[in-house]
Motif scaffolding. Structure first.
Motif, PDB file in Angstrom:
ATOM      1  N   ASP A 118      49.013  91.425  53.435  1.00  0.00           N
ATOM      2  CA  ASP A 118      49.608  91.052  54.761  1.00  0.00           C
ATOM      3  C   ASP A 118      48.523  90.418  55.802  1.00  0.00           C
ATOM      4  O   ASP A 118      48.235  90.992  56.710  1.00  0.00           O
ATOM      5  N   ARG A 119      48.229  89.551  55.268  1.00  0.00           N
ATOM      6  CA  ARG A 119      46.948  88.609  56.054  1.00  0.00           C
ATOM      7  C   ARG A 119      47.108  87.387  55.603  1.00  0.00           C
ATOM      8  O   ARG A 119      47.588  86.865  54.717  1.00  0.00           O
ATOM      9  N   ASP A 120      46.499  86.233  56.483  1.00  0.00           N
ATOM     10  CA  ASP A 120      46.350  84.898  56.166  1.00  0.00           C
ATOM     11  C   ASP A 120      45.450  84.628  55.091  1.00  0.00           C
ATOM     12  O   ASP A 120      44.399  84.998  55.434  1.00  0.00           O
ATOM     13  N   ILE A 121      45.850  83.968  54.225  1.00  0.00           N
ATOM     14  CA  ILE A 121      45.012  83.928  52.728  1.00  0.00           C
ATOM     15  C   ILE A 121      45.310  82.538  52.132  1.00  0.00           C
ATOM     16  O   ILE A 121      46.041  81.764  52.809  1.00  0.00           O
ATOM     17  N   VAL A 122      44.250  82.103  51.395  1.00  0.00           N
ATOM     18  CA  VAL A 122      44.207  81.128  50.582  1.00  0.00           C
ATOM     19  C   VAL A 122      44.188  81.293  49.219  1.00  0.00           C
ATOM     20  O   VAL A 122      43.324  81.963  48.693  1.00  0.00           O
ATOM     21  N   VAL A 123      45.343  80.755  48.552  1.00  0.00           N
ATOM     22  CA  VAL A 123      45.550  81.055  46.909  1.00  0.00           C
ATOM     23  C   VAL A 123      44.901  79.797  46.220  1.00  0.00           C
ATOM     24  O   VAL A 123      45.335  78.718  46.566  1.00  0.00           O
ATOM     25  N   GLY A 124      43.928  80.134  45.351  1.00  0.00           N
ATOM     26  CA  GLY A 124      43.516  79.096  44.573  1.00  0.00           C
ATOM     27  C   GLY A 124      44.028  79.168  43.019  1.00  0.00           C
ATOM     28  O   GLY A 124      43.996  80.366  42.593  1.00  0.00           O
ATOM     29  N   ILE A 125      44.385  78.216  42.598  1.00  0.00           N
ATOM     30  CA  ILE A 125      44.826  77.945  41.259  1.00  0.00           C
ATOM     31  C   ILE A 125      44.330  76.783  40.525  1.00  0.00           C
ATOM     32  O   ILE A 125      44.485  75.734  40.859  1.00  0.00           O
ATOM     33  N   ARG A 126      43.750  76.829  39.362  1.00  0.00           N
ATOM     34  CA  ARG A 126      43.151  75.672  38.850  1.00  0.00           C
ATOM     35  C   ARG A 126      44.281  74.739  38.043  1.00  0.00           C
ATOM     36  O   ARG A 126      45.334  75.466  37.602  1.00  0.00           O
ATOM     37  N   PRO A 127      44.132  73.389  37.901  1.00  0.00           N
ATOM     38  CA  PRO A 127      45.196  72.800  37.618  1.00  0.00           C
ATOM     39  C   PRO A 127      45.662  73.078  36.184  1.00  0.00           C
ATOM     40  O   PRO A 127      46.874  73.121  35.547  1.00  0.00           O
ATOM     41  N   GLU A 128      44.749  73.486  35.174  1.00  0.00           N
ATOM     42  CA  GLU A 128      44.907  73.726  33.711  1.00  0.00           C
ATOM     43  C   GLU A 128      45.925  75.239  33.732  1.00  0.00           C
ATOM     44  O   GLU A 128      46.373  75.719  32.758  1.00  0.00           O
ATOM     45  N   ASP A 129      45.993  76.071  34.945  1.00  0.00           N
ATOM     46  CA  ASP A 129      46.641  77.553  34.837  1.00  0.00           C
ATOM     47  C   ASP A 129      48.034  77.549  35.487  1.00  0.00           C
ATOM     48  O   ASP A 129      48.787  78.502  35.401  1.00  0.00           O
ATOM     49  N   ILE A 130      48.597  76.159  36.047  1.00  0.00           N
ATOM     50  CA  ILE A 130      50.042  75.951  36.189  1.00  0.00           C
ATOM     51  C   ILE A 130      50.739  75.912  34.753  1.00  0.00           C
ATOM     52  O   ILE A 130      50.335  75.370  33.998  1.00  0.00           O
ATOM     53  N   ALA A 131      51.887  76.516  35.135  1.00  0.00           N
ATOM     54  CA  ALA A 131      52.779  76.451  33.930  1.00  0.00           C
ATOM     55  C   ALA A 131      54.116  76.135  34.351  1.00  0.00           C
ATOM     56  O   ALA A 131      54.472  76.232  35.515  1.00  0.00           O
ATOM     57  N   PHE A 132      54.979  76.056  33.342  1.00  0.00           N
ATOM     58  CA  PHE A 132      56.526  75.605  33.581  1.00  0.00           C
ATOM     59  C   PHE A 132      57.249  76.794  34.218  1.00  0.00           C
ATOM     60  O   PHE A 132      56.803  77.988  33.602  1.00  0.00           O
TER      61      PHE A 132
END
Length: 355
Positions: free
Chosen positions: A273-287
């Motif tokens: 319940d707060r404003d955040i920034v989510v980080g995900i590395r390019p190799e961790d994205i999946a279909f």
């Protein structure tokens, strides 16, 4: 070899502060890389260690002894510069032995030390050549050889590979790392190239604006960055960031400003319940699928051979996806992504700090 300790080091030019109280402890034989964007103060810090820049405050200790008041020649360090700084009229052997000659060393000692360094660096067949007859990589090895013959306590490298082409930089990275493993000497190395830092260092010091953002092993910084700056700086391609508000629950989701709901695998309790920034590395994205995925639009496809880099638009935010497999995407294609990785990073939007 030696330990090197920097204590509350400061540098100012008039009223402008460049280095803001930096503390670094470097172990005997450790390979430490100072990395950061242009203007972050890394080269200034290196030159202060070398004695080429005056210190505005703090202490520099080599093997426990304060060297602030010592001239560069009395600190028992050797520096390898970006531009090699070789004497064009001298041969390779003369360039490598010049510092020993100026120190009054005997000819036999100079010949022995130059021969040893040339053997280590593969320069023996080139000892009679002049710098103009050498390639960029060979000149860089001569510059390193000139440092090795002095048998210094600490080696300092100031962006030594920046003048080389991409293929030669890769080769020289391996050579410098192998040299360190062979000599087991203490090295402080400055670069703006985070790939150099990740592949070569025992410890990385990330600088921004004359301050240390984070310090640790390459994988520590890559896997658990302390803040958004470190997370975005280390990694190629860089980490992706999505801003939004975290809605807590059994299955947490990120609600972006564009109204897109992004399912997440998990989230720290303090992120709820707060404003955040989510980080995900390019190799961790999946279909993903229509049921649990996030819609994205393909903007650019870059096949590199072993990987494919896909530039995307996700909820109005540009993102990069790295795939190991070949894909037949075209600009404008719609794809579904899963961002619910176990390696997702969470940062406070206001402070940029890791949650």
């Amino acid at each position: 070899m030696a330990t090197l300790n920097v204590r509350n080091l400061k540098k100012s030019y008039g009223s402008v502060d460049i280095i803001h109280g930096v503390d670094i402890d470097i172990k005997d034989g450790e390979f430490v890389i100072l990395v950061g964007p242009s203007g972050c103060g890394k080269s200034t810090l290196l030159r202060m260690i070398a004695g080429l820049e005056d210190i505005s405050g703090g202490e520099i200790l080599i093997d426990g002894g304060v060297v602030n008041g010592l001239q560069p020649k009395d600190r028992n360090i050797a520096m390898v510069f970006q531009n090699y700084a070789l004497y064009p009229q001298m041969t390779v052997a003369q360039n490598m032995g010049f510092a020993l000659e100026m120190a009054g060393a005997k000819r036999a000692e100079i010949t022995q030390k130059v021969g040893r360094a040339a053997d280590i660096l593969g320069l023996t067949p080139l000892l009679d050549r002049r710098p103009s007859q050498l390639s960029g990589g060979q000149r860089q090895r001569v510059a390193m050889g000139r440092a090795i013959v002095r048998d210094p306590k600490v080696f300092l490298f100031d962006e030594p590979l920046s003048n080389l082409d991409a293929k030669l930089r890769v080769k020289m990275r391996a050579e410098i790392k192998a040299l360190h493993q062979r000599l087991k000497t203490t090295i402080v190395y400055v670069t703006h190239d985070q790939i150099e830092a990740m592949t070569m260092a025992d410890k990385i010091v990330v600088l921004q604006g004359g301050r240390i953002e984070q310090m640790g092993t390459p994988l520590e910084l890559y896997d658990r960055p302390d803040n958004i700056f470190v997370a975005g700086f280390l990694g190629s391609p860089a980490m992706n960031f999505l801003e939004g508000r975290l809605r807590a629950g059994e299955a947490p989701v990120l609600e972006t400003k564009a109204g897109t709901v992004v399912p997440l695998l998990s989230a720290p309790a303090q992120a709820a319940d707060r404003d955040i920034v989510v980080g995900i590395r390019p190799e961790d994205i999946a279909f993903g699928t229509e049921g649990d995925g996030v819609p994205a639009s393909v903007t650019v496809v870059e096949p590199t051979g072993s990987e494919t880099h896909v530039e995307l638009d996700v909820a109005g935010t540009p993102m990069t996806w790295v795939l190991r497999q070949r894909v037949d995407f075209q600009p404008g294609n719609r794809v579904m992504l899963s961002l619910a990785s176990a390696n997702t990073h969470f940062f406070d939007k206001a402070t940029g700090r890791r949650l």
